[in-house]
Scaffold this active site. Structure first.
Site, PDB file in Angstrom:
ATOM      1  N   GLU A 146    -100.491 -40.890 -16.902  1.00  0.00           N
ATOM      2  CA  GLU A 146    -100.466 -39.449 -17.086  1.00  0.00           C
ATOM      3  C   GLU A 146     -99.006 -39.002 -17.154  1.00  0.00           C
ATOM      4  O   GLU A 146     -98.153 -39.536 -16.445  1.00  0.00           O
ATOM      5  CB  GLU A 146    -101.186 -38.744 -15.936  1.00  0.00           C
ATOM      6  N   PHE A 240     -91.141 -49.009 -11.084  1.00  0.00           N
ATOM      7  CA  PHE A 240     -92.204 -48.890 -10.078  1.00  0.00           C
ATOM      8  C   PHE A 240     -91.721 -49.328  -8.705  1.00  0.00           C
ATOM      9  O   PHE A 240     -92.428 -49.981  -7.943  1.00  0.00           O
ATOM     10  CB  PHE A 240     -93.430 -49.723 -10.507  1.00  0.00           C
ATOM     11  N   CYS A 251    -106.414 -43.135 -11.018  1.00  0.00           N
ATOM     12  CA  CYS A 251    -106.704 -44.540 -11.359  1.00  0.00           C
ATOM     13  C   CYS A 251    -106.406 -45.523 -10.232  1.00  0.00           C
ATOM     14  O   CYS A 251    -107.285 -46.285  -9.826  1.00  0.00           O
ATOM     15  CB  CYS A 251    -105.906 -44.953 -12.591  1.00  0.00           C
ATOM     16  N   ARG A 317    -105.808 -35.155  -8.316  1.00  0.00           N
ATOM     17  CA  ARG A 317    -106.812 -36.111  -7.823  1.00  0.00           C
ATOM     18  C   ARG A 317    -106.126 -37.191  -6.979  1.00  0.00           C
ATOM     19  O   ARG A 317    -105.151 -37.788  -7.393  1.00  0.00           O
ATOM     20  CB  ARG A 317    -107.562 -36.748  -8.994  1.00  0.00           C
TER      21      ARG A 317
HETATM   22  C1  UDX Z   1    -101.651 -45.532 -13.524  1.00  0.00           C
HETATM   23  C2  UDX Z   1    -101.105 -46.776 -14.235  1.00  0.00           C
HETATM   24  O1  UDX Z   1     -99.672 -46.767 -14.173  1.00  0.00           O
HETATM   25  C3  UDX Z   1    -101.573 -46.804 -15.687  1.00  0.00           C
HETATM   26  O2  UDX Z   1    -101.116 -47.975 -16.320  1.00  0.00           O
HETATM   27  C4  UDX Z   1    -103.103 -46.763 -15.675  1.00  0.00           C
HETATM   28  O3  UDX Z   1    -103.624 -46.794 -16.971  1.00  0.00           O
HETATM   29  C5  UDX Z   1    -103.590 -45.524 -14.957  1.00  0.00           C
HETATM   30  O4  UDX Z   1    -103.061 -45.516 -13.628  1.00  0.00           O
HETATM   31  P1  UDX Z   1    -101.052 -42.943 -13.451  1.00  0.00           P
HETATM   32  O5  UDX Z   1    -102.273 -42.758 -12.620  1.00  0.00           O
HETATM   33  O6  UDX Z   1    -100.780 -41.961 -14.542  1.00  0.00           O
HETATM   34  O7  UDX Z   1    -101.075 -44.385 -14.143  1.00  0.00           O
HETATM   35  O8  UDX Z   1     -99.824 -42.910 -12.443  1.00  0.00           O
HETATM   36  P2  UDX Z   1     -98.559 -43.841 -12.108  1.00  0.00           P
HETATM   37  O9  UDX Z   1     -97.394 -43.408 -12.897  1.00  0.00           O
HETATM   38  O10 UDX Z   1     -98.918 -45.258 -12.151  1.00  0.00           O
HETATM   39  O11 UDX Z   1     -98.313 -43.385 -10.583  1.00  0.00           O
HETATM   40  C6  UDX Z   1     -99.307 -43.636  -9.599  1.00  0.00           C
HETATM   41  C7  UDX Z   1     -98.829 -43.179  -8.235  1.00  0.00           C
HETATM   42  O12 UDX Z   1     -97.755 -43.998  -7.782  1.00  0.00           O
HETATM   43  C8  UDX Z   1     -98.309 -41.754  -8.166  1.00  0.00           C
HETATM   44  O13 UDX Z   1     -98.740 -41.141  -6.971  1.00  0.00           O
HETATM   45  C9  UDX Z   1     -96.792 -41.923  -8.192  1.00  0.00           C
HETATM   46  O14 UDX Z   1     -96.095 -40.862  -7.602  1.00  0.00           O
HETATM   47  C10 UDX Z   1     -96.650 -43.199  -7.403  1.00  0.00           C
HETATM   48  N1  UDX Z   1     -95.406 -43.938  -7.717  1.00  0.00           N
HETATM   49  C11 UDX Z   1     -95.194 -44.442  -8.962  1.00  0.00           C
HETATM   50  C12 UDX Z   1     -94.465 -44.143  -6.714  1.00  0.00           C
HETATM   51  O15 UDX Z   1     -94.655 -43.692  -5.566  1.00  0.00           O
HETATM   52  N2  UDX Z   1     -93.343 -44.853  -7.002  1.00  0.00           N
HETATM   53  C13 UDX Z   1     -93.091 -45.366  -8.237  1.00  0.00           C
HETATM   54  O16 UDX Z   1     -92.040 -46.003  -8.420  1.00  0.00           O
HETATM   55  C14 UDX Z   1     -94.048 -45.160  -9.242  1.00  0.00           C
END
Ligand code: UDX
Length: 417
Positions: A146, A240, A251, A317
């Site tokens: 997203e 990440f 997700c 969510r």
């Molecule tokens: C995720 C997957 O990355 C994607 O490939 C899949 O198709 C759907 O799920 P998304 O849900 O959009 O995507 O969010 P993402 O960017 O992965 O972040 C997930 C959570 O991890 C968030 O709460 C974000 O704040 C947290 N996060 C992410 C961290 O705390 N640190 C990071 O370095 C990256």
């Protein structure tokens, strides 16, 4: 395209952008009417523009009900929700209903593509729900994030296609010809497992980072420096690796729970993944613990910056911000929250205000829960004036620690002293 959520709408708008004729179906009549008028109900960078482009070119249209979308289609994409059931298993009711609805309407020779995140065996389940053994069902999981869904669709790291029917797999691969990413063709079970494994790994990486942050706090190390150095190792990678208040979204939590349940159903106890989830729950509590270390929570007012589960989206969510807020409320605190993309939440007790400074008013502690850029550029003098006490818990490590300290704030980040 059956389903106009994040996945279906992004996929439909992108395929229209690439020159295909796309009909998107949804069961929500209001949503379809809004989309026909170009009114995109979700906050996703570039999506409204692509929908407008598709409507104008005539390549993108919206209808109510899957049966009305599929009669002429060469490809039918199933993009319906597969939420988490009460026991962590995957709820496939929407998928079965969508497949049953289109069953008699799909024309012979068409390929049905499963984009919803589904456990192993779901291509067969869709085939059975459609009642059509003559139609090939192909698994093609999505990996969109997203906030960058359009860019992820148009420049993916890979396209994964799972099918026992090589001709059907080639047809789906051909649709991605203009995209320039490696197309990996495998069997349905491997494609379906890839999606869960990828999200479970990302969740593991984040829980690892957050637990390393806890170790850093305990031993007096700086998690920023530790992770920057770790990330230089290409096997680890720089992406990440940001510590935070826990991870969430539509997700990662659902897929992490699902892979535990899927493994359990297959006779394997995925204890590592259970630990990953526990570490995440622990992280929400650790943030609350930081707040409680500077103020007595019952009756205290806490300013909360951020409600979305991450920056760049209005999606709340499984948002870590809300998990933290709920724990604060449960301990008797009052929460005043601001998020640039979220105007309201469905949780009693959270007062949502429309300005970051209104969230800090009379607050004793300010908690940063979502990494919106604007939170790192706030007027700290203004905040210092309006708060009842000067404490900051920066759960995204984005505020200027020195500038806060010089104004008499106490500062606690994640993994830094
Ligand atoms: C995720 C997957 O990355 C994607 O490939 C899949 O198709 C759907 O799920 P998304 O849900 O959009 O995507 O969010 P993402 O960017 O992965 O972040 C997930 C959570 O991890 C968030 O709460 C974000 O704040 C947290 N996060 C992410 C961290 O705390 N640190 C990071 O370095 C990256």
């Amino acid at each position: 395209m059956i389903g106009t959520g994040y996945v279906g709408l992004t996929t439909g708008a992108c395929f229209a952008h690439l020159g295909h004729a796309v009909v998107c179906a949804d069961i929500d009549v209001d949503k379809v009417q809004r989309l026909r008028a170009g009114d995109v109900p979700i906050h996703e960078a570039g999506l409204a523009e692509l929908v407008a482009e598709g409507l104008e070119s005539g390549r993108l249209s919206f209808v109510v009900g899957g049966a009305n979308a599929v009669c002429e289609a060469d490809y039918v994409y199933l993009c319906v929700p597969t939420p988490q059931g009460d026991d962590g298993s995957v709820d496939l009711d929407y998928l079965k209903a969508a497949a049953a609805e289109i069953g008699t309407h799909v024309r012979p020779g068409a390929v049905v593509v499963n984009k919803s995140t589904v456990p192993v065996g779901s291509t067969l389940l869709v085939e059975q729900a459609m009642g059509r053994s003559d139609i090939a069902v192909v698994s093609n999981p999505e990996f969109l994030r997203e906030g960058s869904a359009i860019a992820d669709f148009l420049n993916p790291d890979r396209v994964v296609i799972g099918s026992d029917d090589p001709a059907a797999a080639d047809l789906v691969a051909a649709l991605h010809a203009g995209i320039g990413a490696p197309v990996m063709i495998t069997d349905p079970a491997s494609a379906e497992t890839t999606k869960y494994a990828a999200n479970a790994f990302l969740a593991t990486k984040l829980s690892f980072v957050n637990t390393i942050a806890a170790v850093c706090e305990a031993v007096g190390a700086d998690v920023g420096d530790v992770l920057a150095a770790m990330g230089c190792d290409e096997r680890i990678g720089k992406e990440f690796l940001r510590p935070g208040p826990g991870w969430g979204g539509s997700c990662l939590p659902k897929d992490a729970a699902a892979i535990i349940s899927i493994a359990h159903g297959a006779g394997y106890d995925f204890s590592l993944m259970r630990g990953v989830l526990e570490a995440n729950d622990e992280q929400f509590k650790r943030v609350v613990g930081k707040v409680a270390s500077v103020v007595s929570l019952p009756g205290a007012t806490i300013g909360l910056l951020g409600l979305a589960f991450k920056a760049g989206t209005d999606d709340t969510r499984n948002s870590p911000a809300l998990e933290v807020a709920k724990l604060l409320l449960a301990r008797g605190a009052k929460v005043r929250a601001y998020d640039p993309a979220v105007a309201a939440v469905d949780i009693d007790g959270i007062i949502v205000v429309d300005d970051p400074y209104a969230a800090t008013e009379a607050a004793e502690v300010l908690v940063v829960a979502t990494e919106w850029d604007e939170f790192s550029r706030l007027d700290l003098d203004k905040i210092a004036e309006s708060m009842a006490a000067r404490h900051v818990v920066d759960a995204r490590n984005i505020m200027d620690r020195e500038a806060l300290l010089s104004r008499g704030f106490s500062y606690q980040g994640i993994g830094r002293n």
